[in-house]
Design an enzyme around this catalytic site. Structure first.
Site, PDB file in Angstrom:
ATOM      1  N   ASP A 137      55.149  43.288  23.849  1.00 14.88           N
ATOM      2  CA  ASP A 137      53.987  42.741  23.156  1.00 14.88           C
ATOM      3  C   ASP A 137      53.751  43.410  21.808  1.00 14.88           C
ATOM      4  OD1 ASP A 137      52.496  40.545  23.900  1.00 14.88           O
ATOM      5  OD2 ASP A 137      50.696  41.713  24.308  1.00 14.88           O
ATOM      6  N   ASP A 196      43.789  42.004  36.769  1.00 14.99           N
ATOM      7  CA  ASP A 196      44.383  41.998  38.093  1.00 14.99           C
ATOM      8  C   ASP A 196      43.360  41.652  39.173  1.00 14.99           C
ATOM      9  OD1 ASP A 196      43.013  44.299  37.599  1.00 14.99           O
ATOM     10  OD2 ASP A 196      44.625  45.671  38.110  1.00 14.99           O
TER      11      ASP A 196
END
Length: 1049
Positions: A346, A750
């Site tokens: 990224d 998450d």
């Protein structure tokens, strides 16, 4: 962009499940649906008289004879559909509960007989058909029913791998099996003397065993634990009755604050305690998995797995650590054509790009070395640094020589990586340039095109022994100014899309770059659950516990988080499944696509003719409407499982830039195995584009439950389509991040992602193999640990202030109440910091003012106080008994709960409120100081941060309070010591819990910062002297002071 510099392109995977095979099997599936066992997928078979075998005469649920016999002997002896007890059939062994008068006496002679290979030809033909049948037809039937807590009794049509054992070991294993069968009465001794077909019998019996087993905690351990919890609730009720009805009138404000804090602590304890009511553990059987899906001489039928590794900044996340993670993935004990590794960069770093090229070259030597000698772990940095006897269990004479050579090559590999890191420290003014002379496309990390590079997995990418290697793909998604990137959640969604286009494995494993595979059989452990024909279709993911390297023996700051992973997660596994913790998780791809899990067929309600159906109350007269709904549901339930529940976006999304590489009609090439009615219902509308984005290839992949690539595609077009699906605007005006993939809106994506899947009705499983599946690194110094906890707590606050808050989201859905309670606890725990910091301040105030929050205790009140303390201690002791956690780990967890609560959690609450309500994003900077270069040197690294201010203040306040209280007691005489003990106990409770924090401030014992010691002693001494001299909190007398001036005054 990167198609010009491709070293090797993904060409698809012939090993994945493809629709080509399903096209030929579809008629067989429909023709044999009535004669196929709904548990194991085998042919049901016929009786001796030629009639079809029927296990249950009540509902006729199709179950074969072996599954029926296994359920009668090992399960709950009932039909999975109607729950009617199975009756004994002729030729079946008797079990407890059989009625003796239902069968003739002639049947007794053959009731213990097993499958005989000398029977008539018809029955021999049935056996051969079972052993050679095609498992793909029914191996993952969505309507399968679990027979017992031991998992499925799915049959295996595989002979297994006898080669794993020597002849002596194999014969010994067969003999043990025969002894067990004789004890159960399933094998006659006369039959046991015959060698014909013994091994086939053993394999057939072994193949029908479950792949996993649920092991509930022993009742002798869990029942006392539950009793103490109920007793503690009762004691709490009487305790609060006393606290509320007996206020401290001289310290009313302190009393009121303390009662409010105690009530909040009690509610937090309830939220944390009751989700641990049904703890379970699970066992897997890897040998049975191999017997079932890896038949010798036939194609390997294990499911493919795409593995994701995410990185952001290679300067903060060292490339050598990422390289070790990738090497452990490439050498995993799994078929190489079933494994694909995707590394997400990224940060668009050329350093990581070049590091992966070096890693791919080193993997050509490392992977065959690992598999040849079966070494563990398969991350070279951690393998070569292990302080164990590496010669144990090694018998090959060449091992020592090859190990030395491999260690030398790895050291040379590390030097090459270190040179790349040193080169990357200073960026050239003109930017980075690749080896072919072209500028690096990611020179501007915030404005660059998408990049894909395939290092391994294509033709010619073989190891030094000439064997194929798993796929290794580098990905950097496109970034442009003005487009939201959604941090890690956006990167993971890009990985999901690009992997679906290039390989489309049905399961996905996500790992952080510092979490390597410590157990090479970890994927097989997960497949024992995900490839279970009954449970697998209902699982959204398999979660493994996190284990860490490099933590000091005493685990000062509870980095191992043992209490959460070994107690809380086991409790959740007994409800609806563990929460998703961000790494070490094997996902079902269909669950991430926002689909609902398959619904098990339920037994239809019985009807009667006593009244018309519309007014019959005794049997439930709504059978007509229900049957109508069922028929409508069956029409569209193949892939549009939750299409009616999802709200589609109102406008079509028009992508800026290059168009997609395929027309929408080309999706049908991947759907040749389905009926025309199903295809027309799916393809006649554009809703898929609004849901999944404008990529026909990706949409086609979402309709393939068993994975695989659409027909008619080639490598060049797939790579171009992969570049398209990682473009910066692809997920705009779609449901990505809202209902599909990793959910946006929180830094702890998450928790939010797992919560959404559980709300849809999916289940998850907690897998704890004996050898830890994955290991990672954790920040072990105080400041880094607090910042890690700060990020987690901030994410929980963001979820609490969002529409996904478990307190009010998805009521009426499929989330179980105890599971909702657990999720509620995960998002409200940061708010405990406010009452906690107030409660830790009260002891110092009481010592300084001479007041106390509890009035004088009578005998009854003393009993409730003592009972509460005893209940708290017993709860902890019994929890340690059934979980196996050490008392030191529990104590460290309690200490850091206080340390994190009064520092990181408090800042997270205010930062979250500012971010969500006012749009102000604040950051807390960390300034690093020098650290030792010794073992665990980072533990003593001191980094000043604003998070250290609140706990430091609390420690000083309580120390000063203790000094002031003791000084005041010395001055006032013996009578003042009694009331002082309660206040001192309260203050010492705070100091003891903050002791690791105080030790972290001071560093090593022989290197205590002088300034900290001097200021602490100086402040405590000055304040205590002022307190003794002035007594500022006592009322002053007015008028003359009446004091004796002499003996005869």
């Amino acid at each position: 962009m990167a198609s010009n510099s491709m070293a090797g392109l993904i060409t698809g995977s012939q090993s994945h499940f493809s629709r080509d095979s399903d096209e030929h099997q579809a008629p067989t599936r429909q023709a044999s649906s009535k004669t196929t066992c709904r548990v194991c997928g085998d042919e049901i078979g016929y009786k001796e008289n030629g009639e079809l075998f029927v296990a249950c005469h009540v509902c006729g649920f199709p179950v074969c004879r072996p599954c029926c016999e296994y359920e009668r002997s090992e399960g709950n002896q009932t039909c999975p559909q109607c729950n009617t007890r199975y009756k004994r059939h002729k030729g079946c062994p008797r079990v407890v509960g059989d009625e003796e008068d239902n069968f003739d006496a002639d049947d007794f002679d053959d009731e213990f007989a097993t499958k005989n290979h000398r029977e008539n030809l018809d029955r021999q033909h049935d056996v051969n058909h079972v052993e050679n049948g095609d498992y793909d037809q029914e191996k993952l039937h969505p309507n399968g029913q679990a027979f017992s807590s031991a998992g499925s009794v799915a049959g295996k049509d595989l002979e297994g791998d006898k080669d794993f054992y020597s002849n002596a070991e194999w014969q010994e294993r067969v003999e043990k099996w025969k002894v067990r069968q004789e004890k159960r009465g399933l094998l006659n001794k006369e039959d046991g003397k015959e060698d014909h077909g013994e091994e086939d019998d053993y394999l057939l019996a072994e193949s029908r065993q479950p792949l996993w087993r649920k092991v509930p905690v022993s009742s002798s351990l869990i029942n006392p634990y539950r009793i103490v919890i109920v007793m503690r609730l009762v004691i709490l009720a009487f305790f609060f009755r006393f606290r509320i009805l007996t206020p401290a009138n001289d310290a009313y404000a302190l009393w009121l604050i303390s009662v409010i804090c105690e009530i909040w602590f009690a509610l937090s304890w309830i939220l944390d305690q009751f989700p641990k009511w049904f703890p379970v553990t699970r066992e897997t059987y890897l040998d049975r998995l191999s017997l079932r899906f890896e038949r010798e001489g036939e194609p390997n039928k294990l499911a493919a797995v795409d593995i994701f590794v995410s990185t952001v900044d290679p300067l903060k996340e060292p490339p050598i650590i990422t390289a070790n993670t990738v090497l452990s993935i490439l050498s995993v004990d799994y078929p190489v054509d079933k494994v694909s590794c995707y590394v997400s960069d990224d940060g668009a770093s050329m350093l990581l790009f070049d590091s992966l090229a070096e890693t791919a070259e080193f993997a050509r030597r490392w992977v065959p070395f690992c598999k040849k000698y079966c070494i563990e772990p398969r991350a070279p940095e951690f393998y070569f640094s292990e302080k164990i006897d590496y010669l144990k269990d090694k018998v090959q004479p060449t091992f020592v020589k090859e190990r030395r050579a491999m260690k030398r090559e790895y050291e040379e590999f590390k030097v090459r990586i270190n040179s790349l890191v040193a080169k990357a420290q200073k960026k050239p003014e003109e930017g980075w340039v690749m080896q072919d002379g072209t500028p690096w496309p990611g020179n501007n990390t915030r404005d660059h095109p998408g990049m894909i590079q395939v290092y391994l997995g294509s033709a010619g990418a073989l190891d030094v022994e000439g064997k194929e290697l798993p796929k290794l793909v580098y990905i950097s998604r496109e970034k442009r100014p003005g487009y939201p990137h959604h941090k890690k959640a956006g990167a993971m969604n890009a990985l999901v899309r690009v992997s679906a286009v290039l390989t489309n494995a049905p399961f996905m494993l996500n790992l952080d770059c510092d979490h390597y595979i410590n157990n090479s059989k970890a994927l097989r452990e997960a497949m024992c659950f995900l490839m279970d024909p009954n449970l697998g279709k209902k699982l959204c993911y398999v979660q493994f516990p996190q284990r860490f390297d490099g933590i000091d023996r005493h685990d000062r700051y509870a980095n191992r988080n043992t209490v959460f992973f070994d107690i809380n997660m086991k409790g959740l596994d007994g409800i609806q499944g563990p929460v998703y913790v961000g790494t070490g998780t094997v996902f079902n791809r269909q669950a991430l696509y926002g689909y609902d899990p398959p619904v098990s067929e339920k037994r239809p309600k019985m009807t009667c003719d006593c009244w018309p159906s519309w007014c019959c109350f005794c049997c439930g007269g709504s059978r007509k409407s229900k049957s109508k709904k069922k028929s409508e549901k069956g029409l569209f339930s193949v892939f549009s499982k939750n299409k009616n529940k999802k709200k589609m976006m109102g406008k079509d999304y028009v992508r800026k830039g290059s168009g997609s590489m395929f027309d929408l009609e080309e999706i049908e090439e991947g759907l040749e195995g389905y009926d025309d009615l199903e295809k027309s219902s799916l393809m006649s509308q554009k809703s898929f584009e609004k849901r999944f984005g404008q990529s026909p290839v990706f949409i086609a992949s979402t309709l393939m439950e068993n994975g695989g690539l659409p027909e008619g595609t080639n490598s060049q077009s797939l790579v171009k389509e992969a570049i398209h699906v990682i473009s910066c605007g692809y997920d705009e005006k779609t449901e990505w991040g809202k209902e599909i993939g990793w959910i946006y809106g929180s830094v702890t994506e998450d928790i939010l992602t797992g919560f959404k899947m559980h709300c849809r009705g999916w289940k998850s499983v907690y897998c704890m193999p004996k050898r830890a599946a994955f290991k990672g690194s954790a920040p072990i110094n105080l400041s880094d640990r607090l910042h890690q906890v700060l990020r987690w707590a901030l994410g929980s606050v963001e979820i609490f202030l969002s529409r996904h808050c478990p307190l009010w989201y998805a009521y009426g859905g499929k989330l179980k109440y105890l599971q909702r309670m657990a999720y509620t606890n995960t998002i409200v725990y940061p708010f405990t910091s406010i009452p906690l910091i107030a409660y830790c301040t009260i002891p110092a105030v009481c010592l300084l003012t001479g007041k106390f929050i509890i009035p004088t205790l009578n005998n009854l009140a003393s009993i409730w106080f003592m009972a509460l303390f005893i209940a708290i201690i017993l709860t902890s002791v019994l929890e340690l008994r059934w979980s196996g956690v050490t008392i030191e780990a529990l104590w460290r967890n309690e200490q850091f709960w206080v340390i994190g609560g009064v520092s990181a959690h408090l800042f997270a609450v205010f930062q979250g409120l500012l971010k969500v309500l006012a749009g102000v994003d604040t950051n807390f900077t960390v300034t690093a100081k020098a650290a030792d270069d010794t073992e665990f040197g980072e533990l003593y690294l001191f980094k000043w941060t604003t998070l250290l201010i609140p706990p430091t203040t609390l420690i000083i306040l309580n120390i000063v309070g203790v000094v002031a209280g003791v000084s005041d007691a010395i001055n006032n005489g013996y009578g003042s010591w009694g009331p002082l003990f309660g206040k001192l106990f309260f203050a010492f409770w705070v100091i003891v819990h903050l002791y690791p924090f105080l030790k972290g401030l001071m560093g090593k014992q022989n290197r205590t910062p002088t300034i900290v010691v001097l200021w602490s002693i100086l402040l405590a001494s000055i304040f205590s002297l002022i307190w003794v001299r002035i007594d500022p909190f006592l009322p002053k007398q007015t008028g003359p002071v009446l004091k004796q001036c002499g003996v005869e005054c």
